[in-house]
Design a protein around this motif. Structure first.
Motif, PDB file in Angstrom:
ATOM      1  N   ASN A  34      24.111  22.819 -89.048  1.00  0.00           N
ATOM      2  CA  ASN A  34      24.919  22.503 -87.871  1.00  0.00           C
ATOM      3  C   ASN A  34      25.505  23.784 -87.297  1.00  0.00           C
ATOM      4  OD1 ASN A  34      24.570  19.710 -88.004  1.00  0.00           O
ATOM      5  ND2 ASN A  34      26.163  19.552 -89.550  1.00  0.00           N
ATOM      6  N   LEU A  35      25.247  24.002 -86.025  1.00  0.00           N
ATOM      7  CA  LEU A  35      25.810  25.158 -85.334  1.00  0.00           C
ATOM      8  C   LEU A  35      27.067  24.746 -84.601  1.00  0.00           C
ATOM      9  CD1 LEU A  35      22.625  26.784 -83.786  1.00  0.00           C
ATOM     10  CD2 LEU A  35      23.958  27.604 -85.712  1.00  0.00           C
ATOM     11  N   ASP A  36      27.958  25.671 -84.446  1.00  0.00           N
ATOM     12  CA  ASP A  36      29.159  25.388 -83.671  1.00  0.00           C
ATOM     13  C   ASP A  36      28.776  25.199 -82.205  1.00  0.00           C
ATOM     14  OD1 ASP A  36      29.786  28.267 -82.286  1.00  0.00           O
ATOM     15  OD2 ASP A  36      28.942  28.485 -84.300  1.00  0.00           O
ATOM     16  N   SER A  37      29.621  24.526 -81.459  1.00  0.00           N
ATOM     17  CA  SER A  37      29.299  24.192 -80.065  1.00  0.00           C
ATOM     18  C   SER A  37      29.122  25.433 -79.196  1.00  0.00           C
ATOM     19  CB  SER A  37      30.367  23.278 -79.468  1.00  0.00           C
ATOM     20  OG  SER A  37      31.621  23.919 -79.470  1.00  0.00           O
ATOM     21  N   LYS A  38      29.868  26.479 -79.481  1.00  0.00           N
ATOM     22  CA  LYS A  38      29.741  27.715 -78.691  1.00  0.00           C
ATOM     23  C   LYS A  38      28.343  28.310 -78.856  1.00  0.00           C
ATOM     24  CE  LYS A  38      31.772  32.298 -78.163  1.00  0.00           C
ATOM     25  NZ  LYS A  38      32.782  33.246 -78.651  1.00  0.00           N
ATOM     26  N   THR A  39      27.865  28.381 -80.092  1.00  0.00           N
ATOM     27  CA  THR A  39      26.531  28.925 -80.355  1.00  0.00           C
ATOM     28  C   THR A  39      25.460  28.022 -79.764  1.00  0.00           C
ATOM     29  OG1 THR A  39      27.305  29.962 -82.395  1.00  0.00           O
ATOM     30  CG2 THR A  39      24.929  29.672 -82.163  1.00  0.00           C
ATOM     31  N   ARG A  40      25.620  26.712 -79.935  1.00  0.00           N
ATOM     32  CA  ARG A  40      24.648  25.760 -79.399  1.00  0.00           C
ATOM     33  C   ARG A  40      24.581  25.851 -77.877  1.00  0.00           C
ATOM     34  NH1 ARG A  40      26.745  21.288 -81.224  1.00  0.00           N
ATOM     35  NH2 ARG A  40      27.751  20.811 -79.257  1.00  0.00           N
ATOM     36  N   ASP A  41      25.733  25.901 -77.216  1.00  0.00           N
ATOM     37  CA  ASP A  41      25.767  25.987 -75.751  1.00  0.00           C
ATOM     38  C   ASP A  41      25.144  27.286 -75.255  1.00  0.00           C
ATOM     39  OD1 ASP A  41      26.997  23.524 -75.744  1.00  0.00           O
ATOM     40  OD2 ASP A  41      29.011  24.324 -75.349  1.00  0.00           O
ATOM     41  N   LEU A  42      25.465  28.397 -75.919  1.00  0.00           N
ATOM     42  CA  LEU A  42      24.900  29.685 -75.532  1.00  0.00           C
ATOM     43  C   LEU A  42      23.379  29.672 -75.694  1.00  0.00           C
ATOM     44  CD1 LEU A  42      25.113  32.663 -74.703  1.00  0.00           C
ATOM     45  CD2 LEU A  42      25.534  33.200 -77.110  1.00  0.00           C
ATOM     46  N   THR A  43      22.904  29.123 -76.792  1.00  0.00           N
ATOM     47  CA  THR A  43      21.464  29.068 -77.037  1.00  0.00           C
ATOM     48  C   THR A  43      20.772  28.196 -75.997  1.00  0.00           C
ATOM     49  OG1 THR A  43      21.841  29.391 -79.397  1.00  0.00           O
ATOM     50  CG2 THR A  43      19.697  28.518 -78.753  1.00  0.00           C
ATOM     51  N   THR A  44      21.368  27.063 -75.694  1.00  0.00           N
ATOM     52  CA  THR A  44      20.807  26.180 -74.668  1.00  0.00           C
ATOM     53  C   THR A  44      20.733  26.897 -73.328  1.00  0.00           C
ATOM     54  OG1 THR A  44      21.691  24.237 -75.807  1.00  0.00           O
ATOM     55  CG2 THR A  44      21.101  23.965 -73.495  1.00  0.00           C
ATOM     56  N   GLN A  45      21.775  27.627 -73.002  1.00  0.00           N
ATOM     57  CA  GLN A  45      21.804  28.381 -71.739  1.00  0.00           C
ATOM     58  C   GLN A  45      20.727  29.470 -71.732  1.00  0.00           C
ATOM     59  OE1 GLN A  45      25.550  30.306 -71.055  1.00  0.00           O
ATOM     60  NE2 GLN A  45      24.926  31.186 -69.096  1.00  0.00           N
ATOM     61  N   LEU A  46      20.601  30.193 -72.818  1.00  0.00           N
ATOM     62  CA  LEU A  46      19.618  31.271 -72.890  1.00  0.00           C
ATOM     63  C   LEU A  46      18.180  30.740 -72.838  1.00  0.00           C
ATOM     64  CD1 LEU A  46      21.284  33.534 -75.607  1.00  0.00           C
ATOM     65  CD2 LEU A  46      21.052  34.026 -73.156  1.00  0.00           C
ATOM     66  N   LEU A  47      17.975  29.525 -73.317  1.00  0.00           N
ATOM     67  CA  LEU A  47      16.628  28.949 -73.297  1.00  0.00           C
ATOM     68  C   LEU A  47      16.217  28.442 -71.915  1.00  0.00           C
ATOM     69  CD1 LEU A  47      16.556  27.110 -76.727  1.00  0.00           C
ATOM     70  CD2 LEU A  47      15.288  29.156 -76.058  1.00  0.00           C
ATOM     71  N   GLN A  48      17.150  28.466 -70.972  1.00  0.00           N
ATOM     72  CA  GLN A  48      16.798  28.105 -69.600  1.00  0.00           C
ATOM     73  C   GLN A  48      15.870  29.146 -68.989  1.00  0.00           C
ATOM     74  OE1 GLN A  48      17.615  25.096 -68.267  1.00  0.00           O
ATOM     75  NE2 GLN A  48      18.478  24.755 -70.311  1.00  0.00           N
ATOM     76  N   ALA A  49      16.023  30.386 -69.416  1.00  0.00           N
ATOM     77  CA  ALA A  49      15.135  31.482 -69.018  1.00  0.00           C
ATOM     78  C   ALA A  49      14.743  32.210 -70.301  1.00  0.00           C
ATOM     79  CB  ALA A  49      15.831  32.418 -68.043  1.00  0.00           C
ATOM     80  N   PRO A  50      13.825  31.640 -71.078  1.00  0.00           N
ATOM     81  CA  PRO A  50      13.514  32.166 -72.422  1.00  0.00           C
ATOM     82  C   PRO A  50      13.038  33.616 -72.422  1.00  0.00           C
ATOM     83  CG  PRO A  50      12.351  30.096 -71.997  1.00  0.00           C
ATOM     84  CD  PRO A  50      12.994  30.517 -70.720  1.00  0.00           C
TER      85      PRO A  50
END
Length: 72
Positions: free
Chosen positions: A18-34
């Motif tokens: 389980n990742l913290d929400s900050k890490t999960r949100d950042l990763t999701t954002q970064l995967l928008q432009a992989p």
């Protein structure tokens, strides 16, 4: 013994981390432009969690302690 330990370890580590929400949100954002670095922050966080949480917990688990006892 090695095969049993490897199999038990694989079963133990197949759980999600389980990742913290900050890490999960950042990763999701970064995967928008992989890019090749999109998962770097999450990877560092996961390694940190494994080092400080999962491995020490595994060393205290019933599975590991049973196998360790059988090795004696």
């Amino acid at each position: 013994l090695f095969l049993s330990l490897s199999f038990s370890l694989a079963l133990f580590l197949s759980s999600q981390v389980n990742l913290d929400s900050k890490t999960r949100d950042l990763t999701t954002q970064l995967l928008q432009a992989p890019s090749h670095t999109s998962l770097s922050h999450a990877q560092k966080r996961i390694y940190s969690l494994l080092d400080t949480d999962c491995y020490p917990r595994f060393l205290q688990s019933t599975i590991y302690l049973t196998l360790l006892g059988q090795a004696d």
